[in-house]
Design a protein around this motif. Sequence first.
Motif, PDB file in Angstrom:
ATOM      1  N   ARG A 189     -34.760  -9.402 -17.823  1.00 37.38           N
ATOM      2  CA  ARG A 189     -35.682 -10.038 -18.604  1.00 37.38           C
ATOM      3  C   ARG A 189     -37.194  -9.271 -18.316  1.00 37.38           C
ATOM      4  O   ARG A 189     -37.244  -8.404 -17.088  1.00 37.38           O
ATOM      5  N   GLU A 190     -37.872  -9.216 -19.116  1.00 35.30           N
ATOM      6  CA  GLU A 190     -39.211  -8.364 -19.274  1.00 35.30           C
ATOM      7  C   GLU A 190     -40.061  -9.085 -17.912  1.00 35.30           C
ATOM      8  O   GLU A 190     -40.596  -8.100 -17.348  1.00 35.30           O
ATOM      9  N   LYS A 191     -39.850 -10.406 -17.577  1.00 36.39           N
ATOM     10  CA  LYS A 191     -40.494 -10.902 -16.674  1.00 36.39           C
ATOM     11  C   LYS A 191     -40.131 -10.296 -15.333  1.00 36.39           C
ATOM     12  O   LYS A 191     -41.030  -9.970 -14.469  1.00 36.39           O
ATOM     13  N   ASP A 192     -38.891  -9.824 -15.091  1.00 31.82           N
ATOM     14  CA  ASP A 192     -38.530  -9.316 -13.991  1.00 31.82           C
ATOM     15  C   ASP A 192     -38.877  -7.969 -13.719  1.00 31.82           C
ATOM     16  O   ASP A 192     -39.295  -7.469 -12.882  1.00 31.82           O
ATOM     17  N   LEU A 193     -39.028  -7.363 -15.039  1.00 33.78           N
ATOM     18  CA  LEU A 193     -39.388  -5.796 -14.845  1.00 33.78           C
ATOM     19  C   LEU A 193     -40.936  -5.915 -14.561  1.00 33.78           C
ATOM     20  O   LEU A 193     -41.224  -4.947 -13.805  1.00 33.78           O
ATOM     21  N   LEU A 194     -41.671  -6.728 -15.173  1.00 31.39           N
ATOM     22  CA  LEU A 194     -43.098  -6.615 -14.976  1.00 31.39           C
ATOM     23  C   LEU A 194     -43.527  -6.706 -13.502  1.00 31.39           C
ATOM     24  O   LEU A 194     -44.298  -6.521 -13.054  1.00 31.39           O
ATOM     25  N   SER A 195     -42.461  -7.731 -12.689  1.00 30.26           N
ATOM     26  CA  SER A 195     -42.738  -7.923 -11.270  1.00 30.26           C
ATOM     27  C   SER A 195     -42.548  -6.589 -10.407  1.00 30.26           C
ATOM     28  O   SER A 195     -43.161  -6.896  -9.147  1.00 30.26           O
ATOM     29  N   VAL A 196     -41.979  -5.770 -11.092  1.00 27.44           N
ATOM     30  CA  VAL A 196     -41.691  -4.527 -10.347  1.00 27.44           C
ATOM     31  C   VAL A 196     -43.196  -3.646 -10.147  1.00 27.44           C
ATOM     32  O   VAL A 196     -43.427  -2.982  -9.352  1.00 27.44           O
ATOM     33  N   LEU A 197     -44.097  -3.919 -11.278  1.00 25.73           N
ATOM     34  CA  LEU A 197     -44.943  -3.108 -11.372  1.00 25.73           C
ATOM     35  C   LEU A 197     -46.335  -3.462 -10.859  1.00 25.73           C
ATOM     36  O   LEU A 197     -46.261  -4.484 -10.014  1.00 25.73           O
ATOM     37  N   GLN A 198     -47.048  -2.424 -10.002  1.00 24.75           N
ATOM     38  CA  GLN A 198     -48.163  -2.670  -9.296  1.00 24.75           C
ATOM     39  C   GLN A 198     -49.314  -3.304 -10.028  1.00 24.75           C
ATOM     40  O   GLN A 198     -49.998  -4.153  -9.469  1.00 24.75           O
ATOM     41  N   GLN A 199     -49.368  -2.876 -11.271  1.00 23.30           N
ATOM     42  CA  GLN A 199     -50.622  -3.366 -12.179  1.00 23.30           C
ATOM     43  C   GLN A 199     -50.061  -4.356 -13.047  1.00 23.30           C
ATOM     44  O   GLN A 199     -48.856  -4.558 -13.390  1.00 23.30           O
ATOM     45  N   LYS A 200     -50.910  -5.366 -13.148  1.00 24.02           N
ATOM     46  CA  LYS A 200     -50.495  -6.693 -13.733  1.00 24.02           C
ATOM     47  C   LYS A 200     -51.676  -7.220 -14.682  1.00 24.02           C
ATOM     48  O   LYS A 200     -52.814  -6.671 -14.633  1.00 24.02           O
ATOM     49  N   THR A 201     -51.340  -8.416 -15.411  1.00 24.20           N
ATOM     50  CA  THR A 201     -52.402  -8.973 -16.256  1.00 24.20           C
ATOM     51  C   THR A 201     -53.279  -9.691 -15.335  1.00 24.20           C
ATOM     52  O   THR A 201     -52.500  -9.990 -14.006  1.00 24.20           O
ATOM     53  N   PRO A 202     -54.514 -10.140 -15.492  1.00 24.74           N
ATOM     54  CA  PRO A 202     -55.052 -10.957 -14.447  1.00 24.74           C
ATOM     55  C   PRO A 202     -54.382 -12.356 -14.032  1.00 24.74           C
ATOM     56  O   PRO A 202     -53.894 -13.061 -14.820  1.00 24.74           O
ATOM     57  N   THR A 203     -54.683 -12.553 -12.568  1.00 23.26           N
ATOM     58  CA  THR A 203     -54.203 -13.830 -12.051  1.00 23.26           C
ATOM     59  C   THR A 203     -55.379 -14.140 -11.232  1.00 23.26           C
ATOM     60  O   THR A 203     -56.282 -13.726 -11.200  1.00 23.26           O
ATOM     61  N   TRP A 204     -55.288 -15.424 -10.774  1.00 20.15           N
ATOM     62  CA  TRP A 204     -56.363 -16.009 -10.050  1.00 20.15           C
ATOM     63  C   TRP A 204     -56.707 -15.206  -8.799  1.00 20.15           C
ATOM     64  O   TRP A 204     -57.714 -15.320  -8.231  1.00 20.15           O
TER      65      TRP A 204
END
Length: 305
Positions: A189-204
Motif C-alpha cells: 500500500r502506498e500508505k505503508d511505503l510513505l511511512s518509511v520515508l523521513q519526509q512527510k506531508t504536514p502533521t500536527w
Amino acid sequence: MKKNLLAALLATLVVSGAAAVEPFTVRDIRLEGIQRVEAGTVFSYLPVKVGDTMTDEKAAQAIKTLFATGFFKDVRIEIDGQVLIVVLEERPAIAQIDFVGLKEFEKDQLIKGLKEVGVAVSRTFDRATLEKAEQELKRQYLSRGRYAATITTTITPLDRNRVAINFNIDEGETAKIRQINIVGAQAFREKDLLSVLQQKTPTWISWYTKSDQYSKQKLSADLESLRSYYLDRGYLEFSIESTQVSITPDKKEIYITISINEGDRYLVSSVKLAGDLTLSDEEFRKVVKIKPGDIFSREKVNEST
C-alpha cells in the motif's frame, strides 16, 4: 623620451599604433604597476627574456599569457629603445568575506563552499568568479529547501588594492511538502511505503519534527530507505525510475512524485557455504539468518555475513 606603444585588447590581441615594431634585441625588461604580485612571478610567466628578439607576435603572446594568469585586468607593453616595459594593472585581492542575515548555515561551512569555487580571502577578486560564488550560495540554500532565498552582494574597495565582499542574505522560508506520490506500487500500500520515508506531508507535530520541510539530502536518504524496504522483502530487481520535485510559483509548497518499478519477488531456493571452512557446515548454518524457502532479504544476508 620616445616610446612606441603596443596595446593589446584582451578579445582580439590586436597591436595598435601607427606602425608595427621593428624587431630588436631586448636589453632590459622593466615592470610597472605591480603592488602585490611578486616581480619573480611576472617574469616566470613572461615568454620574453633579456636577449630575445622582440617582435609583434611575441608582444601579443606576452600580453595573452599575462592576462591568462588572472592576476591582471589590464596589460600593456611599451618600448623605450631596447628596453621592454610591461605596464600592469592588478586585479584587487579579497581582504574579507562577511555575511548578513545568515541563520541556516554556519559561516565556516559557506566559507569552505566559496573557496571551492575560487572565492577566498587573499585570492584575486574576479567578477566572473564572484557570480559562481553567488550560484554556489544559492545551491546551498536550495539543498535545504529554501527556494525563496535571495542573495545581494556588495563590493567595498579598500586600501592597497583590496576589496571586502559582503553577502546580504534573505533566507526566506523553507518550502513545505504538500504532497508525495509513489507511482508503480502494487505489492504494498502506498500508505505503508510513505511511512518509511523521513519526509512527510504536514502533521500536527511537524512544527517540531520539521519532517514536512523539503531537503534534497533527506530525499536521497528516503529513496535509499524505499529501496531497502523492497530489497528486504524479496524484490531484487526493484528500481526507482524517476523522481520529480515541483514547487508552486510562490516557492512555498513542494510536490514530490516517485516512480518505481517493483520487479518480481524472489524466494531463496538454497543456501550454500563455500571456501576454507574451519568449522563444520552445521556450525556455520546456525548463524545463517536466511533459509531455503524464505523470501529473499538483503538485511538477513548482511546479518548472516
